[in-house]
Design a protein around this motif. Structure first.
Motif, PDB file in Angstrom:
ATOM      1  N   SER A 292      47.066  52.000  58.962  1.00  9.29           N
ATOM      2  CA  SER A 292      47.584  51.109  57.920  1.00  9.29           C
ATOM      3  C   SER A 292      46.851  49.779  57.800  1.00  9.29           C
ATOM      4  N   GLY A 293      45.823  49.539  58.600  1.00  5.43           N
ATOM      5  CA  GLY A 293      45.080  48.292  58.422  1.00  5.43           C
ATOM      6  C   GLY A 293      45.562  47.171  59.334  1.00  5.43           C
ATOM      7  N   VAL A 294      44.946  46.002  59.137  1.00  2.94           N
ATOM      8  CA  VAL A 294      45.196  44.884  60.044  1.00  2.94           C
ATOM      9  C   VAL A 294      46.487  44.156  59.715  1.00  2.94           C
ATOM     10  N   SER A 295      47.267  43.828  60.731  1.00  2.77           N
ATOM     11  CA  SER A 295      48.376  42.907  60.511  1.00  2.77           C
ATOM     12  C   SER A 295      48.710  42.213  61.822  1.00  2.77           C
ATOM     13  N   VAL A 296      49.317  41.036  61.726  1.00  2.00           N
ATOM     14  CA  VAL A 296      49.582  40.260  62.942  1.00  2.00           C
ATOM     15  C   VAL A 296      50.749  40.796  63.742  1.00  2.00           C
ATOM     16  N   ASN A 297      51.559  41.654  63.123  1.00  3.85           N
ATOM     17  CA  ASN A 297      52.675  42.174  63.914  1.00  3.85           C
ATOM     18  C   ASN A 297      52.594  43.673  64.095  1.00  3.85           C
ATOM     19  N   ALA A 298      51.364  44.162  64.216  1.00  2.00           N
ATOM     20  CA  ALA A 298      51.167  45.598  64.329  1.00  2.00           C
ATOM     21  C   ALA A 298      51.882  46.179  65.542  1.00  2.00           C
ATOM     22  N   GLY A 299      51.972  45.405  66.635  1.00  2.00           N
ATOM     23  CA  GLY A 299      52.502  45.984  67.864  1.00  2.00           C
ATOM     24  C   GLY A 299      53.920  45.590  68.197  1.00  2.00           C
ATOM     25  N   ARG A 300      54.549  44.846  67.304  1.00  2.00           N
ATOM     26  CA  ARG A 300      55.837  44.262  67.652  1.00  2.00           C
ATOM     27  C   ARG A 300      56.890  45.328  68.004  1.00  2.00           C
ATOM     28  N   GLY A 301      57.491  45.211  69.181  1.00  2.00           N
ATOM     29  CA  GLY A 301      58.587  46.088  69.560  1.00  2.00           C
ATOM     30  C   GLY A 301      58.176  47.466  70.061  1.00  2.00           C
ATOM     31  N   LEU A 302      56.853  47.755  70.030  1.00  2.00           N
ATOM     32  CA  LEU A 302      56.437  49.102  70.420  1.00  2.00           C
ATOM     33  C   LEU A 302      56.692  49.388  71.895  1.00  2.00           C
ATOM     34  N   GLU A 303      56.626  48.330  72.750  1.00  2.00           N
ATOM     35  CA  GLU A 303      56.798  48.589  74.183  1.00  2.00           C
ATOM     36  C   GLU A 303      58.183  49.160  74.467  1.00  2.00           C
ATOM     37  N   LEU A 304      59.198  48.621  73.782  1.00  2.00           N
ATOM     38  CA  LEU A 304      60.540  49.131  74.023  1.00  2.00           C
ATOM     39  C   LEU A 304      60.700  50.543  73.477  1.00  2.00           C
ATOM     40  N   GLN A 305      60.074  50.804  72.333  1.00  2.00           N
ATOM     41  CA  GLN A 305      60.140  52.160  71.796  1.00  2.00           C
ATOM     42  C   GLN A 305      59.477  53.152  72.744  1.00  2.00           C
ATOM     43  N   ALA A 306      58.373  52.730  73.352  1.00  2.00           N
ATOM     44  CA  ALA A 306      57.678  53.629  74.278  1.00  2.00           C
ATOM     45  C   ALA A 306      58.549  53.898  75.501  1.00  2.00           C
ATOM     46  N   ILE A 307      59.191  52.844  76.021  1.00  2.00           N
ATOM     47  CA  ILE A 307      60.068  53.045  77.172  1.00  2.00           C
ATOM     48  C   ILE A 307      61.228  53.959  76.774  1.00  2.00           C
ATOM     49  N   ALA A 308      61.789  53.693  75.587  1.00  2.00           N
ATOM     50  CA  ALA A 308      62.899  54.518  75.114  1.00  2.00           C
ATOM     51  C   ALA A 308      62.476  55.984  75.007  1.00  2.00           C
ATOM     52  N   ALA A 309      61.268  56.213  74.491  1.00  2.00           N
ATOM     53  CA  ALA A 309      60.791  57.584  74.342  1.00  2.00           C
ATOM     54  C   ALA A 309      60.720  58.276  75.702  1.00  2.00           C
ATOM     55  N   CYS A 310      60.193  57.574  76.696  1.00  2.00           N
ATOM     56  CA  CYS A 310      60.098  58.163  78.041  1.00  2.00           C
ATOM     57  C   CYS A 310      61.478  58.513  78.564  1.00  2.00           C
ATOM     58  N   VAL A 311      62.418  57.584  78.360  1.00  2.00           N
ATOM     59  CA  VAL A 311      63.756  57.778  78.907  1.00  2.00           C
ATOM     60  C   VAL A 311      64.466  58.944  78.218  1.00  2.00           C
ATOM     61  N   ILE A 312      64.326  59.002  76.887  1.00  2.00           N
ATOM     62  CA  ILE A 312      64.924  60.132  76.172  1.00  2.00           C
ATOM     63  C   ILE A 312      64.289  61.426  76.674  1.00  2.00           C
ATOM     64  N   GLY A 313      62.999  61.337  77.018  1.00  2.00           N
ATOM     65  CA  GLY A 313      62.301  62.507  77.537  1.00  2.00           C
ATOM     66  C   GLY A 313      62.633  62.803  78.983  1.00  2.00           C
ATOM     67  N   GLY A 314      63.582  62.106  79.554  1.00  2.00           N
ATOM     68  CA  GLY A 314      64.056  62.465  80.883  1.00  2.00           C
ATOM     69  C   GLY A 314      63.418  61.708  82.030  1.00  2.00           C
ATOM     70  N   ALA A 315      62.580  60.719  81.726  1.00  2.00           N
ATOM     71  CA  ALA A 315      61.982  59.965  82.823  1.00  2.00           C
ATOM     72  C   ALA A 315      63.040  59.072  83.465  1.00  2.00           C
ATOM     73  N   LEU A 316      62.918  58.934  84.780  1.00  2.00           N
ATOM     74  CA  LEU A 316      63.872  58.123  85.513  1.00  2.00           C
ATOM     75  C   LEU A 316      63.251  56.742  85.675  1.00  2.00           C
ATOM     76  N   LEU A 317      63.971  55.697  85.210  1.00  2.00           N
ATOM     77  CA  LEU A 317      63.428  54.356  85.383  1.00  2.00           C
ATOM     78  C   LEU A 317      63.357  54.035  86.867  1.00  2.00           C
ATOM     79  N   LEU A 318      62.404  53.232  87.241  1.00  2.00           N
ATOM     80  CA  LEU A 318      62.118  52.874  88.630  1.00  2.00           C
ATOM     81  C   LEU A 318      61.504  54.043  89.396  1.00  2.00           C
ATOM     82  N   GLY A 319      61.073  55.055  88.652  1.00  2.00           N
ATOM     83  CA  GLY A 319      60.155  56.005  89.243  1.00  2.00           C
ATOM     84  C   GLY A 319      60.718  57.269  89.825  1.00  2.00           C
TER      85      GLY A 319
END
Lengths: 375, 328, 327
Positions: free
Chosen positions: C245-272
């Protein structure tokens, strides 16, 4: 779980009644701004940031003071490109008038109301300021702080207002209704009755944006044009493109795209490119990337503006006030031009970055174009 | 998580024996005074300047007090930002400028916070859901309902209520006194009561606490309720100060991550069981003096972010580096 | 020995169930999408769906490594923003520069990952605070560098990585380049975690760092490498997002939480200690299907957040219950 959903539902119901109790749909303001759009500006030709649309002048003799002056500015923040360009304009204007300005003190509130209130307080405590410029984060929140400042020194408010008449003047372009009127009337004039328009918006609940949509919606309704969707994309290009793709995939023909701000306009257009469809009629804003695309692809388009040159005006007003010269007030309405097919070419500057706002009025300022990120 | 070997450290005397809060407060004072002197703004060290500085600590300080309890018990609360927004919006919506509604509105907000805290605590303590996920989710749910319901908010708090945020006693703003009193209460609860001692025990070693006959779940639940109440008071304060709440003040203030940061900077271990509210107050003072100093130096907004990030890491690293074990 | 193989079997059984859960959510959500909008069954539209989901899936597989090692990486979103802004400024619209710049973007990612790993491993700063710090730092740097607004331009050969769709490909019909990259990255992530000794070491570190250390696992290098992998995946995702989609200053906003959420929904256990790449893949797809579904339903965007919260609690809560029952 059940308890939670009941709670959520109760809250949602309670809140949604509040939401509709007070909408951004003020017919009187709508009418006023529609008239202002066609009012002839007073003031120096070709310098819209020094012009004003009607209104009274206010006497400022009591603020007269010997220079050079310290101008203090409490900024809501630089959290989007519009504010970045605007702040550069203000610094540019200050550089232009550097002989008369001792110092321009800028405090950045990073979008936090609470911090901006403290910032204003600390500017007052510092005792250096001769005049205070405020660009408020939110109208209601900053009112008490501005009232307190008014008691100590002349205050100028711009962009968003405050709920008090104590500032010497409140500088702003015509406004959100005006933006919505210009863009929606253009789209309505290009489409037959019954055509479909998709509204792409930034975030809900922000006064200066909600009024744009409310004006556009009433014009579309009047013209018999269907608003098939109104979606929020937080200025995120990827989200904008995805949302538009989803609408395209629904199989409904999208005749036009209306935007409450143009920074993701080219992303919306790309969704049509990728789907192999012709471009829709579109309203964007005065960003370079949109203007260039418009010219290159021969779009049917309009670029209404919420001009960033309004960031120059507070410095001009501040110096006039400290000179004791009358200024337009208590409201200073700036002209709010739109870029059309006829004027398009004159606003394109290939040296400037993609999200440079062309109505910056900064071309003659010291440091242009480098200070604005140009080459 | 980490196991801190304190006795070994205690044998040596020196820098590391100075309590974290003292170091952090000293650092805050040095930064603030240096900035004022270098930039020649010495009147920022005056009474007015200092109360202005303290005023900057109130909102984050109130959230931080509650967050301290959650972290001490070995949990964490990411829902505070959304709760702050909800409370601020709810308070101004219920009051609609009517002074008669001040008490009911505050009561309603406290009740809401109690529910949110109980839900958080329940999810974490009884259902066994990881606290980060549980509170992230409740925060998301609150925020979503709030922003979906409130496209615009017409409400405003009563003028009498708003005045509370702007009045003072002997020149000290009331909110600052409120923070001081609540900090004292929190300190007393943690340091002088059996509940406090048990809270540390549960946070430091839940299995041991369980063996000792403590009902671990209840302490986790209580800590979460306190965390939510802290956020609630912060929301009520912001509503008074800002006249009306907006659905995004909590998020824009980054109160979730910043409250965790000040708690940890103040020496409270993320693994629980160690630390206290004095550290948290020290942490918020550090943040406030950074803010004020950045203002005095006129630091560019983006550079501020860079510096803040570096300082958060450095402040925690100074003390964390002596840990012998591995941290997560 | 028997004890170990028992746990191994238990882990395998468990992870299989978890995959099923995220897979089930995804299938249900996608089915709902298809009911509303039957043309989402077309191969082309499904490929387009994958193209858009690719960055989140890649982020989730990188984040998974850090989660498995017992930490968090909150700096991913900031890295994405940095990558998008830096690419545009460094390339400046010149197609000749693309590949050189991409190499330097990976170098930046490497630096951020090493910094995260070093701060966590040697300075002993908990990862949630350490990566919060680098998040502020990297984001601030990216914005300060660009002056707060996008500069420069991305040429077509860069954009194509996230945007171009190859037509008339045998078997699948249309094939976005982003999906090709996604397949390669996911296979790499799967291989690294489930087919190498490194993967086993990572799980051991996340499960119990002290025990792992006693067993001779180099804990610090393993940890640091997890942060590096995460940062490099963020660079890859950033390149795809910038391309899409091209350049923008907020391209990455909030993605870290979505990535963590995706892992957790996928069954990953937080803290390893527990989690799979396939789980993260379907976790991310579920989230994306949810977003698309809400778009199609025309529900207020804000409710997205609420439903994401409900799904997170449901996913983790269900896995907790299953876990309790099985022990």
């Amino acid at each position: 779980m059940q308890f939670r959903s009941i709670l959520a539902a109760t809250l949602a119901v309670a809140f949604s009644t509040a939401a509709y109790a007070q909408e951004f749909n003020d017919p009187a303001e709508f009418k006023k701004q529609r008239e202002l759009l066609s009012t002839k500006a007073e003031g120096p030709e070709g310098k819209p940031w020094e012009q004003h649309l009607g209104g009274a002048m206010i006497d400022t003799a009591k603020f007269k003071k010997d220079g050079p002056h310290t101008i203090c500015f409490s900024n809501a923040g630089v959290f989007n490109p519009w504010r970045v360009v605007g702040l550069n304009n203000m610094k540019g204007e200050a550089a232009l008038q550097k002989d008369r300005i001792q110092e321009l003190v800028i405090l950045d509130a990073e979008g936090k109301d609470d911090k901006q209130i403290s910032d204003i307080q600390s500017l007052l405590d510092g005792g250096k300021c001769d005049v205070l410029i405020v660009s408020p984060t939110t109208t209601a929140a900053l009112t008490p702080a501005v009232e307190a400042a008014c008691e100590k020194l002349p205050v100028i408010v711009f962009d968003r207002g405050v709920n008090t008449k104590c500032p010497v003047t409140y500088i702003h372009p015509v406004g959100g209704y005006g933006f919505g009127i210009t863009s929606a009337e253009f789209i309505a004039s290009k489409l037959p009755k019954g055509a479909n328009v998709l509204a792409i918006r930034i975030v809900p609940g922000v006064d200066v944006l909600e009024t744009r949509y409310s004006a556009a919606k009433s014009i579309f309704d009047e013209a018999g044009i269907n608003v098939i969707g109104s979606e929020f994309t937080s200025s995120d290009r990827a989200k904008t493109k995805s949302v538009v793709e989803d609408y395209i995939n629904r199989g409904v023909k999208i005749d036009a795209v209306w935007m409450d701000a143009g920074d993701t306009a080219t992303a919306a257009l790309e969704a049509f490119e990728d789907a192999g469809l012709p471009y829709p009629v579109i309203s964007g804003e005065d960003q370079q990337d949109f203007l260039r695309k418009w010219q290159k692809e021969n779009l049917v388009a309009i670029a209404p503006s919420y001009p960033t040159y309004q960031w120059r005006t507070p410095i001009i007003a501040a110096l006039d006030i400290l000179d004791g010269k009358p200024v337009p007030g208590p409201e200073w309405n700036l002209p709010q031009p739109a870029i059309t097919q006829e004027t398009l070419a004159s606003y394109i500057d290939e040296r400037m970055p993609a999200l440079h706002y062309s109505l910056c009025g900064c071309q003659e300022l010291p440091g242009y174009p480098e200070q604005w990120g140009g080459k | 998580m980490s196991i801190d070997i304190l006795p070994a450290g205690r044998a040596r005397r020196g820098f590391r024996d100075v309590p974290v809060p003292v170091v952090v407060i000293a650092l805050a004072a040095i930064i603030y005074v240096t900035a004022a002197v270098i930039t020649g703004q010495t009147n920022q060290i005056s009474f007015a300047g200092l109360t202005g500085l303290l005023q900057r600590t109130v909102a984050l300080g109130l959230v931080g007090l509650g967050q301290t309890f959650a972290i001490l018990v070995g949990s964490i609360d990411l829902s505070v930002a959304a709760l702050i927004s909800t409370v601020a919006v709810l308070a101004s919506y219920l009051m609609q400028g009517d002074p008669g509604m001040i008490v009911p509105a505050i009561a309603a907000c406290l009740a809401l916070a109690l529910c949110v805290g109980a839900i958080n605590g329940g999810l974490v303590a009884y259902w066994g859901i990881n606290p980060l996920i549980a509170t992230l989710s409740t925060g998301l749910i609150l925020q979503g309902v709030l922003s979906a319901g409130f496209t615009y908010l017409g409400g405003r708090v009563a003028p009498e209520y708003q005045a509370l945020a702007y009045q003072g006693l002997f020149g000290v703003p009331l909110p600052v006194l409120l923070l001081a009193v609540l900090a004292l209460v929190a300190w007393f609860v943690l340091a002088k009561t059996r509940f406090g001692a048990h809270l540390y025990a549960v946070g430091g070693n839940p299995d041991g606490a369980k063996l000792a006959g403590l009902r671990v779940e209840r302490f986790v639940l209580a800590a979460h309720i306190i965390a939510s109440l802290g956020a609630c008071v912060a929301g009520l304060y912001l509503a008074a100060r800002l006249q009306s709440g907006t659905p995004w003040i909590g998020r824009d203030g980054i109160y979730d991550l910043e409250s965790i940061a000040i708690v940890v900077i103040g020496g409270t271990a993320l693994s629980g069981g160690k630390g206290g509210v004095i550290g948290t107050i020290a942490g918020v003072l550090l943040f406030a003096s950074l803010d004020a100093s950045f203002n005095m130096f006129g630091v560019d907004a983006f550079l501020k972010q860079v510096l803040r990030g570096a300082i958060v890491i450095a402040a925690v690293a100074v003390y964390a580096v002596r840990n012998k074990g591995h941290v997560a | 020995m028997t004890a170990i193989s028992d746990t191994a079997r238990a882990t395998r059984r468990l992870s299989l169930r978890n995959i099923n859960f995220a897979l089930v959510i995804f299938v249900v959500l996608y089915a709902a999408i298809v009911v509303l909008q039957p043309n989402y069954l077309d191969a082309a539209l499904f490929m387009n769906f994958l193209r858009r989901a690719a960055p989140l899936i890649i982020l989730a597989s990188g984040q998974l490594y850090v989660i498995l090692s017992g930490g968090f990486d909150l700096s991913m979103g900031a890295v994405v923003t940095l990558v998008v802004l830096a690419a545009s400024m460094l390339i400046g619209g010149d197609p000749e520069m693309t590949w050189v710049v991409i190499a330097s973007l990976y170098a930046m990612g490497l630096a951020v990952g090493l910094a995260n790993g070093f701060i966590v491993s040697f300075l002993k700063v908990p990862s949630i605070i350490a990566t919060l710090g680098t998040m502020l730092l990297v984001n601030g740097l990216a914005l300060a560098w660009s002056g707060g607004a996008p500069r420069g331009d991305l040429p077509d050969n860069f954009r194509n990585l996230g945007r171009l769709v190859l037509k008339d490909v045998p078997l699948v019909g249309s094939l976005p380049i982003a999906v090709l990259i996604l397949v390669v990255v996911t296979l790499l992530a799967w291989w690294g975690l489930h087919a190498t000794a490194y993967g086993k070491r990572l799980l051991a570190v996340g499960d119990n760092p002290r025990a792992a250390e006693l067993a001779g696992v180099p804990v610090k290098p393993t940890r640091i490498s997890a942060f590096v992998i995460s940062a490099l995946s963020a660079v890859t995702a950033g390149i795809l997002i910038g391309g899409f989609s091209g350049v923008s200053v907020n391209a990455g906003r909030g993605l870290e939480l979505q990535a963590i959420a995706a892992c957790v929904i996928g069954g990953a256990l937080l803290l390893g200690g527990r989690g799979t790449v396939v789980g993260a893949l379907f976790g991310a797809l579920s989230l994306f299907a949810l977003f698309t579904l809400l778009n199609l339903l025309g529900l207020p965007q804000a409710l997205r957040d609420s439903l994401q919260g409900v799904i997170l609690i449901a996913a983790v809560g269900a896995s907790v219950l299953r876990h309790r029952r099985s022990t």
